[in-house]
Design an enzyme around this catalytic site. Sequence first.
Site, PDB file in Angstrom:
ATOM      1  N   GLY A 198       0.797  -1.218   0.000  1.00  0.00           N
ATOM      2  CA  GLY A 198       0.000   0.000   0.000  1.00  0.00           C
ATOM      3  C   GLY A 198       0.831   1.270   0.000  1.00  0.00           C
ATOM      4  O   GLY A 198       1.982   1.288  -0.446  1.00  0.00           O
ATOM      5  N   ASP A 223      -5.652  -7.840  -6.818  1.00  0.00           N
ATOM      6  CA  ASP A 223      -5.339  -7.658  -5.393  1.00  0.00           C
ATOM      7  C   ASP A 223      -4.113  -6.759  -5.258  1.00  0.00           C
ATOM      8  O   ASP A 223      -3.045  -7.062  -5.818  1.00  0.00           O
ATOM      9  CB  ASP A 223      -5.081  -9.004  -4.724  1.00  0.00           C
ATOM     10  N   LEU A 224      -4.227  -5.690  -4.522  1.00  0.00           N
ATOM     11  CA  LEU A 224      -3.190  -4.674  -4.420  1.00  0.00           C
ATOM     12  C   LEU A 224      -1.867  -5.261  -3.930  1.00  0.00           C
ATOM     13  O   LEU A 224      -1.808  -5.864  -2.854  1.00  0.00           O
ATOM     14  CB  LEU A 224      -3.646  -3.556  -3.473  1.00  0.00           C
ATOM     15  N   ASP A 225      -0.813  -5.089  -4.733  1.00  0.00           N
ATOM     16  CA  ASP A 225       0.560  -5.481  -4.391  1.00  0.00           C
ATOM     17  C   ASP A 225       0.691  -6.969  -4.064  1.00  0.00           C
ATOM     18  O   ASP A 225       1.570  -7.371  -3.294  1.00  0.00           O
ATOM     19  CB  ASP A 225       1.084  -4.650  -3.203  1.00  0.00           C
ATOM     20  N   GLN A 226      -0.161  -7.794  -4.657  1.00  0.00           N
ATOM     21  CA  GLN A 226      -0.144  -9.228  -4.369  1.00  0.00           C
ATOM     22  C   GLN A 226       0.204 -10.078  -5.595  1.00  0.00           C
ATOM     23  O   GLN A 226       0.158 -11.299  -5.533  1.00  0.00           O
ATOM     24  CB  GLN A 226      -1.507  -9.671  -3.837  1.00  0.00           C
TER      25      GLN A 226
END
Length: 285
Positions: free
Chosen positions: A202, A227-230
């Site tokens: 994030g 999915d954020l930064d995944q």
Amino acid sequence: MPNDTAILLIHSPDQPGLVHDVTGFIFAHGGNIVDLQQHIDPEENAFFMRVAWTLEKFTLDTEEIASRFAIIARRHQMRWKLRFASNRHRLALLVSKESHCLYDLLSRHESGELPVDIPLIISNHDLLRSASERFGIPFHHFPVTKDNKAEVEQQQLALLREHRIDTVVLARYMQIISAGFVEAYPDNIINIHHSFLPAFVGAKPYHQAYERGVKIIGATSHYVTADLDQGPIIHQDITRVTHEDSVRDLVRIGKDLEKNVLAGALWSHVTNKVLVYRNKTIVFA
């Protein structure tokens, strides 16, 4: 690698005869293998392979190779991609306000170190237009608000299609892109995140690192998913810091990591050395 080179990226359930059948196919049609790498994951019973061969004396036309190889692929339940070194990737660079990754990639491109085409740069701010103009690449400004974001993404996607873009690079583009945007470019959107993921996902990861008193900071380049930064990680690196370093110091030190990690990941991608498997990558040397 010579331009007249074909590359296969393969994964399948591990089983006897895989290497024999793939290399036999190439040999039977007069190909000369110039690179072959493989990996077996015994826990997944999964086989991974990258093989490249010259087309100088290959007896199949490039348009025929996929359909003929598909017979072998079905027999072994392979998932595979065929690439040709002569087909340069067409990149769109997406940026916001930070210039370090943009300048680094444009410099590598201008020097011939990054063998791609870059038809355009897209930004949600106008600050980096001069950098784009300095390198002679068209700059497209799309101001983004919470009210127009969906509409802007559709405009951006239309522009990417118009320019036949196959790879999108988020070179410190500080916007979360939608699932629909991601679906348009599966495993072809590359992000640089300014931390050693999975730590500090994030916003403001350097601030998070400073507050935790970490002794190393890192950068991570990965494919973007919903999915954020995944997403699957392509390349990472770290450097040591101390209690004497301020947040500003961490940002300054981290920028060099970000540039090199993004460039390294992009090099692996455009030279067809990355194979995505589930939410991980196999990155061949």
